[in-house]
Design a protein around this motif. Sequence first.
Motif, PDB file in Angstrom:
ATOM      1  N   ASP A 133      40.284   9.675  36.246  1.00  0.00           N
ATOM      2  CA  ASP A 133      41.736   9.558  36.183  1.00  0.00           C
ATOM      3  C   ASP A 133      42.340  10.721  35.399  1.00  0.00           C
ATOM      4  N   ARG A 134      41.651  11.134  34.345  1.00  0.00           N
ATOM      5  CA  ARG A 134      42.120  12.281  33.571  1.00  0.00           C
ATOM      6  C   ARG A 134      42.044  13.559  34.391  1.00  0.00           C
ATOM      7  N   ALA A 135      40.986  13.699  35.185  1.00  0.00           N
ATOM      8  CA  ALA A 135      40.854  14.874  36.042  1.00  0.00           C
ATOM      9  C   ALA A 135      41.959  14.915  37.084  1.00  0.00           C
ATOM     10  N   PHE A 136      42.356  13.754  37.590  1.00  0.00           N
ATOM     11  CA  PHE A 136      43.455  13.697  38.555  1.00  0.00           C
ATOM     12  C   PHE A 136      44.764  14.162  37.921  1.00  0.00           C
ATOM     13  N   ILE A 137      45.038  13.710  36.707  1.00  0.00           N
ATOM     14  CA  ILE A 137      46.254  14.127  35.999  1.00  0.00           C
ATOM     15  C   ILE A 137      46.210  15.623  35.704  1.00  0.00           C
ATOM     16  N   ASN A 138      45.042  16.122  35.309  1.00  0.00           N
ATOM     17  CA  ASN A 138      44.908  17.558  35.052  1.00  0.00           C
ATOM     18  C   ASN A 138      45.163  18.377  36.312  1.00  0.00           C
ATOM     19  N   THR A 139      44.704  17.879  37.449  1.00  0.00           N
ATOM     20  CA  THR A 139      44.930  18.592  38.705  1.00  0.00           C
ATOM     21  C   THR A 139      46.412  18.671  39.020  1.00  0.00           C
ATOM     22  N   LEU A 140      47.130  17.570  38.829  1.00  0.00           N
ATOM     23  CA  LEU A 140      48.584  17.603  39.025  1.00  0.00           C
ATOM     24  C   LEU A 140      49.249  18.541  38.022  1.00  0.00           C
ATOM     25  N   THR A 141      48.757  18.514  36.780  1.00  0.00           N
ATOM     26  CA  THR A 141      49.326  19.376  35.743  1.00  0.00           C
ATOM     27  C   THR A 141      49.174  20.846  36.102  1.00  0.00           C
ATOM     28  N   VAL A 142      48.076  21.195  36.746  1.00  0.00           N
ATOM     29  CA  VAL A 142      47.856  22.575  37.151  1.00  0.00           C
ATOM     30  C   VAL A 142      48.619  22.913  38.425  1.00  0.00           C
ATOM     31  N   THR A 143      48.597  22.014  39.398  1.00  0.00           N
ATOM     32  CA  THR A 143      49.076  22.329  40.743  1.00  0.00           C
ATOM     33  C   THR A 143      50.592  22.425  40.826  1.00  0.00           C
ATOM     34  N   VAL A 144      51.295  21.484  40.238  1.00  0.00           N
ATOM     35  CA  VAL A 144      52.758  21.445  40.394  1.00  0.00           C
ATOM     36  C   VAL A 144      53.425  22.691  39.800  1.00  0.00           C
ATOM     37  N   PRO A 145      53.170  23.050  38.533  1.00  0.00           N
ATOM     38  CA  PRO A 145      53.781  24.297  38.030  1.00  0.00           C
ATOM     39  C   PRO A 145      53.291  25.539  38.761  1.00  0.00           C
ATOM     40  N   ALA A 146      52.000  25.556  39.152  1.00  0.00           N
ATOM     41  CA  ALA A 146      51.456  26.724  39.839  1.00  0.00           C
ATOM     42  C   ALA A 146      52.003  26.867  41.248  1.00  0.00           C
ATOM     43  N   THR A 147      52.685  25.858  41.747  1.00  0.00           N
ATOM     44  CA  THR A 147      53.361  25.950  43.044  1.00  0.00           C
ATOM     45  C   THR A 147      54.831  26.316  42.884  1.00  0.00           C
ATOM     46  N   ILE A 148      55.475  25.751  41.878  1.00  0.00           N
ATOM     47  CA  ILE A 148      56.919  25.975  41.683  1.00  0.00           C
ATOM     48  C   ILE A 148      57.189  27.375  41.132  1.00  0.00           C
ATOM     49  N   ILE A 149      56.408  27.813  40.150  1.00  0.00           N
ATOM     50  CA  ILE A 149      56.684  29.099  39.495  1.00  0.00           C
ATOM     51  C   ILE A 149      56.629  30.272  40.473  1.00  0.00           C
ATOM     52  N   PRO A 150      55.579  30.430  41.279  1.00  0.00           N
ATOM     53  CA  PRO A 150      55.585  31.583  42.202  1.00  0.00           C
ATOM     54  C   PRO A 150      56.675  31.528  43.251  1.00  0.00           C
ATOM     55  N   ILE A 151      57.081  30.312  43.663  1.00  0.00           N
ATOM     56  CA  ILE A 151      58.158  30.211  44.642  1.00  0.00           C
ATOM     57  C   ILE A 151      59.467  30.707  44.044  1.00  0.00           C
ATOM     58  N   LEU A 152      59.752  30.300  42.798  1.00  0.00           N
ATOM     59  CA  LEU A 152      61.002  30.729  42.161  1.00  0.00           C
ATOM     60  C   LEU A 152      61.038  32.243  41.972  1.00  0.00           C
ATOM     61  N   VAL A 153      59.954  32.783  41.449  1.00  0.00           N
ATOM     62  CA  VAL A 153      59.917  34.227  41.183  1.00  0.00           C
ATOM     63  C   VAL A 153      59.919  35.012  42.484  1.00  0.00           C
ATOM     64  N   ALA A 154      59.117  34.568  43.456  1.00  0.00           N
ATOM     65  CA  ALA A 154      59.009  35.295  44.716  1.00  0.00           C
ATOM     66  C   ALA A 154      60.300  35.256  45.515  1.00  0.00           C
ATOM     67  N   ALA A 155      61.046  34.167  45.423  1.00  0.00           N
ATOM     68  CA  ALA A 155      62.295  34.076  46.171  1.00  0.00           C
ATOM     69  C   ALA A 155      63.298  35.134  45.688  1.00  0.00           C
ATOM     70  N   PHE A 156      63.430  35.306  44.367  1.00  0.00           N
ATOM     71  CA  PHE A 156      64.319  36.348  43.840  1.00  0.00           C
ATOM     72  C   PHE A 156      63.826  37.739  44.235  1.00  0.00           C
ATOM     73  N   ALA A 157      62.509  37.943  44.114  1.00  0.00           N
ATOM     74  CA  ALA A 157      61.966  39.250  44.457  1.00  0.00           C
ATOM     75  C   ALA A 157      62.135  39.545  45.941  1.00  0.00           C
ATOM     76  N   ALA A 158      61.910  38.549  46.781  1.00  0.00           N
ATOM     77  CA  ALA A 158      62.038  38.761  48.222  1.00  0.00           C
ATOM     78  C   ALA A 158      63.481  39.077  48.607  1.00  0.00           C
ATOM     79  N   TYR A 159      64.453  38.426  47.972  1.00  0.00           N
ATOM     80  CA  TYR A 159      65.856  38.725  48.271  1.00  0.00           C
ATOM     81  C   TYR A 159      66.195  40.161  47.888  1.00  0.00           C
ATOM     82  N   ALA A 160      65.707  40.571  46.711  1.00  0.00           N
ATOM     83  CA  ALA A 160      65.987  41.940  46.261  1.00  0.00           C
ATOM     84  C   ALA A 160      65.376  42.961  47.219  1.00  0.00           C
ATOM     85  N   LEU A 161      64.160  42.721  47.671  1.00  0.00           N
ATOM     86  CA  LEU A 161      63.499  43.658  48.568  1.00  0.00           C
ATOM     87  C   LEU A 161      64.082  43.628  49.973  1.00  0.00           C
TER      88      LEU A 161
END
Length: 383
Positions: free
Chosen positions: A173-201
Amino acid sequence: MDNIAGTKSSLTWATHISVVFLVVIWLVPTIGLFVSSFRERDQISASGWWEAPFPVELTARGRTASTAEQEGDLFVVTGNIYDDEEAASYFPDGGSDVVAFGTRGVNPTEFEAGTTADLGDGETLTVNADGTYRWETPEDPGDRGQRVYFAAESPPEFTLANYRQVLTADNMDRAFINTLTVTVPATIIPILVAAFAAYALAWMDFPGRGLLIALVVGLLVVPLQLALVPMLDLHNRIGIGQSFMGIWFAHTAFGMPLAVYLLRNYMVGLPRDIIESAKVDGATDFQLFVKIILPLSLPALAAFSIFQFLWTWNDLLVAKVFLPSDDASKVMTVKIADDLLGSRGGDWGILATAAFVSIAVPLIVFFSMQRFLVRGLLAGSVK
């Protein structure tokens, strides 16, 4: 004839057949894993998943009893091979019909069941289909019986023990929570940064834009393994070493080139008239990005978020490098690989079960995001 109304062209039929063929290629291994997840390790090793509904021939070994009765010049030992604890351990649900037997591990099915095997020096051994045996020897066997190898048909058996073992493992159960802890921010952060960069380019003119685009394309071919050690060394120097923040930045860095490339290519294909009209009306770049570009780019954002989530959720290599090795910090892939599969990873039943347990959340995310993806594709098509 291909152009007659109501008929399908040869190209259409070829496309349909190709799609069905690709679906079957992807579906067959999935079905195999699903069936194997309900089978025991011995049956998986003895037969393929497509033979799961049929009896399986398992090879086992045991030892006869040592209590002998003297009949003339011979000592005779009788009994049932399934009375031996080692032999019975191969068949927890009871004995099965013996097909063949032997006394050597290199040839465990040397003799057919029911035949009398000549072991030399006056010894004979008979093992019947029901497991009963008769061992004749000219010398007193003492306190050690005869080693017997045999093959028996085991009925098909399906069990939930693999799922219980995976789901009830320590700290799963702890491993499941850790996986969510890693996956959710690691999905949101690159989308936010890449969206601004892609618009600029895509829509902003500034010196070096072409060079940056070429750099992004070049980063797509850089092997992931090449950057692991330098990035970990950098993280250690700035103090985020093996931590959740470190793995967030690692996944962001590894996913950024593809995200920028996909989003930039999508945004550059948006109607120029809409962009120019908004600028004429006095919209700033930020307003243009938030109110026009992002809604129109929803399909690309949804597509990349699905891929990034799947990649991060199923990742093992990056998690092994950028997370601590203690049990409290393990994600599901590391937990399964280290604690459930063992050092050799030969328990295919556990591996198949763990695959289906870990794929549950990605499937939910995929079908949930698919709804937004389809809605984004249809946006603006009907006025």
